[in-house]
Enzyme design. Structure first.
Site, short mmCIF file in Angstrom:
data_model
loop_
_atom_site.label_atom_id
_atom_site.label_comp_id
_atom_site.label_asym_id
_atom_site.label_seq_id
_atom_site.Cartn_x
_atom_site.Cartn_y
_atom_site.Cartn_z
N THR A 339 0.85 -1.18 0.00
CA THR A 339 0.00 0.00 0.00
C THR A 339 0.89 1.23 0.00
O THR A 339 2.07 1.15 0.32
CB THR A 339 -0.87 0.00 1.28
OG1 THR A 339 -1.57 -1.25 1.37
CG2 THR A 339 -1.87 1.13 1.31
N ALA A 340 0.33 2.39 -0.33
CA ALA A 340 1.08 3.65 -0.26
C ALA A 340 0.22 4.70 0.43
O ALA A 340 -0.88 5.02 -0.05
CB ALA A 340 1.49 4.12 -1.65
#
Length: 525
Positions: A339-340
């Site tokens: 994820t970011a």
């Protein structure tokens, strides 16, 4: 000694890749606001952090508009297709995690860009996408994190995706120029035609032709019907702050439940980094996860009793059940973790906390139709058990790990925080907030301190308490003696997530912290 946070008086951008942070900073310098800059960061991450996020994935946003004086959430997660059903996976124990049959939910991120830009932005969507298009067309230096993840997960890539990310059969070396012309073209079409260029135009048609040829189930009408939605965030109060999370289908309420439980303990009597600190947080998290796993899915398909789960008296009962001497028995289900998270604030008082993902590293591992767009495998988390609350159904959003956070003081943003990490997101968020509020740490100190993640990862038979190696050995021994299945990892391990924080003091100063476990940067001015 921890490095100091980056300080700004006009704006702050934090993200897990320095080029994405730079894209947001450029937009602010051109006169854009925090919302324009956040879209620029999001789009840049879709190019320069493709193992974690991309145009074929989802996004959740918490937006504070100084003009409106309130926090709004945007749910940018996609639904399964109309033709997707349990029967298509008859005889299988789970939905495949890679390939066309894993990519069964419409990507929602591009829709979320236009939704945020049209409601709050000052510049055009095309202006916000300029840096991302440039990074894709002209290339950027391969990051160490992308290189490591490609070595580890490159075998999951197939077809066009393999030719993009494994040119000649192996990844580029860190520092080599990585160019994505097909993705640049798709982003350019979006810049010219807006969201409909993806959902109602050539891009969707090409993606779906590629999926159909490989046995996938999404069709152009599924893309055409997609709309994310503006909604009210869920919240609780904690030590003088109002803590906001995105509502279900996000797991954000689990972090609020954890804080409600911790509100019944005196951290003045708990030393940071002690056995009591780590044990208490792990037990509070396990208590909230038990309820989360029982109820979380698309709220349009099942009732999620948030009024009960977030009730302070219910938290008191959960707190009373925690033993300081023994770890509670609990089970978890493994979830993807790639994820970011990023955040932006500006000098007008606007603030954006947002997070995006392909679910697993490189998502479903496919980029069909010559679009350069990696498709997510978020839908692989649906259950094939007809009795499960998160069972697969047509036009349904799955249990979602994405959960940006925002803490407000006196009605205005004070802390924007979040992390990469799937199951670890509510855990790392809790570590960050307790360090900031109870122990007086600045954002960089809170991020740099050792972390843990409880739960079962893919391929692991037990629910381990995975702890970074810098934790005192006596503390680890005490945790093990209490019944925690302690698993020691590297001192700064990517399993602990990639966290970022912006803190705003009452005089208006911005303090940005980014994670040493990734390639990020905080840029303030």
């Amino acid at each position: 000694m921890s490095k100091q946070p980056i300080i700004g008086t006009q704006s702050m951008v934090v993200s897990p890749h320095h080029l994405a942070s730079a894209a947001g900073a450029r937009i602010l310098e051109r006169g854009g606001n925090a919302f324009d800059a956040a879209i620029a960061v999001s789009a840049a991450l879709a190019v320069v952090y493709p193992h974690m996020t991309g145009l074929g994935g989802d996004a959740f946003w918490l937006c504070y508009s100084a003009e409106e004086g309130r926090v709004r959430a945007y749910n940018g997660s996609g639904r399964s297709g109309r033709g997707v059903s349990l029967e298509q996976y008859s005889g299988e124990s789970e939905i495949p995690r890679r390939g066309a049959r894993a990519s069964i939910t419409v990507p929602g991120m591009a829709d979320s860009w236009e939704a945020v830009q049209s409601r709050y932005g000052r510049l055009s969507l095309a202006e916000a996408l300029e840096s991302a298009i440039g990074y894709a067309a002209e290339g950027f230096p391969m990051s160490p994190d992308q290189y490591r993840n490609t070595l580890r997960a490159g075998s999951a890539l197939s077809g066009e995706a393999a030719s993009i990310y494994l040119p000649g059969g192996s990844p580029l070396q860190p520092g080599e120029r990585f160019v994505q012309p097909e993705l640049a073209r798709s982003l350019s079409l979006l810049a010219e035609g807006g969201r409909d260029a993806l959902y109602c135009g050539e891009i969707a048609e090409r993606i779906c032709r590629g999926l159909v040829a490989s046995g996938g189930y999404l069709r152009p009408e599924d893309f055409a019907e997609h709309r994310g939605l503006w909604c009210e965030p869920v919240s609780t109060t904690y030590h003088g702050f109002t803590i906001y999370q995105a509502p279900p289908n996000s797991q954000g309420f689990a972090a609020l439940m954890t804080l409600n439980i911790l509100d019944h303990f005196d951290f003045g009597n708990i030393a940071h980094g002690s056995y009591a600190y780590y044990h208490l947080l792990a037990e509070a998290i396990k208590a909230s996860f038990r309820d989360r796993d029982a109820v979380l899915t698309d709220p349009e398909f099942a009732e999620i009793p948030l009024e009960v789960l977030l009730d302070k008296s219910y938290a008191a009962r959960l707190a009373a059940s925690i033993s300081f001497d023994k770890a509670a028995a609990s089970t978890s289900q493994p979830v993807g973790r790639d994820t970011a998270y990023a955040a932006v604030v500006d000098d007008e008082g606007n603030a954006v906390s947002f997070i995006q993902s392909l679910y697993f590293e490189f998502g479903a591992g496919i980029a069909p139709g010559g679009t350069g767009i990696l498709l997510q495998n978020r839908g692989s988390f649906f259950s094939l058990d007809p009795a499960a609350v998160n069972r697969l159904a047509p036009r349904k959003r799955t249990f979602h790990t994405l959960m940006p956070a925002l803490a407000a003081r006196n009605g205005k943003p004070a802390i924007l925080y979040g992390t990469q990490g799937g199951e670890g997101q509510p855990q790392t968020q809790t570590l960050l907030l307790t360090r900031l509020l109870h122990y007086g740490m600045n954002p960089q100190e809170a991020i740099d301190q050792p972390r843990f993640v409880w739960g079962r990862t893919w391929g692991e038979p037990t629910e381990a308490l995975t702890v970074e190696g810098r934790v005192d050995q006596e503390v680890l021994a005490a945790l093990a003696a209490a019944g925690h299945q302690v698993r020691k990892v590297a001192d700064y391990d990517g399993l602990a997530g990639h966290a970022h924080v912006i803190a705003i003091d009452e005089r208006g100063g911005f303090y940005g912290g980014t994670d040493p476990r990734c390639d990020g940067a905080a840029i303030g001015r």
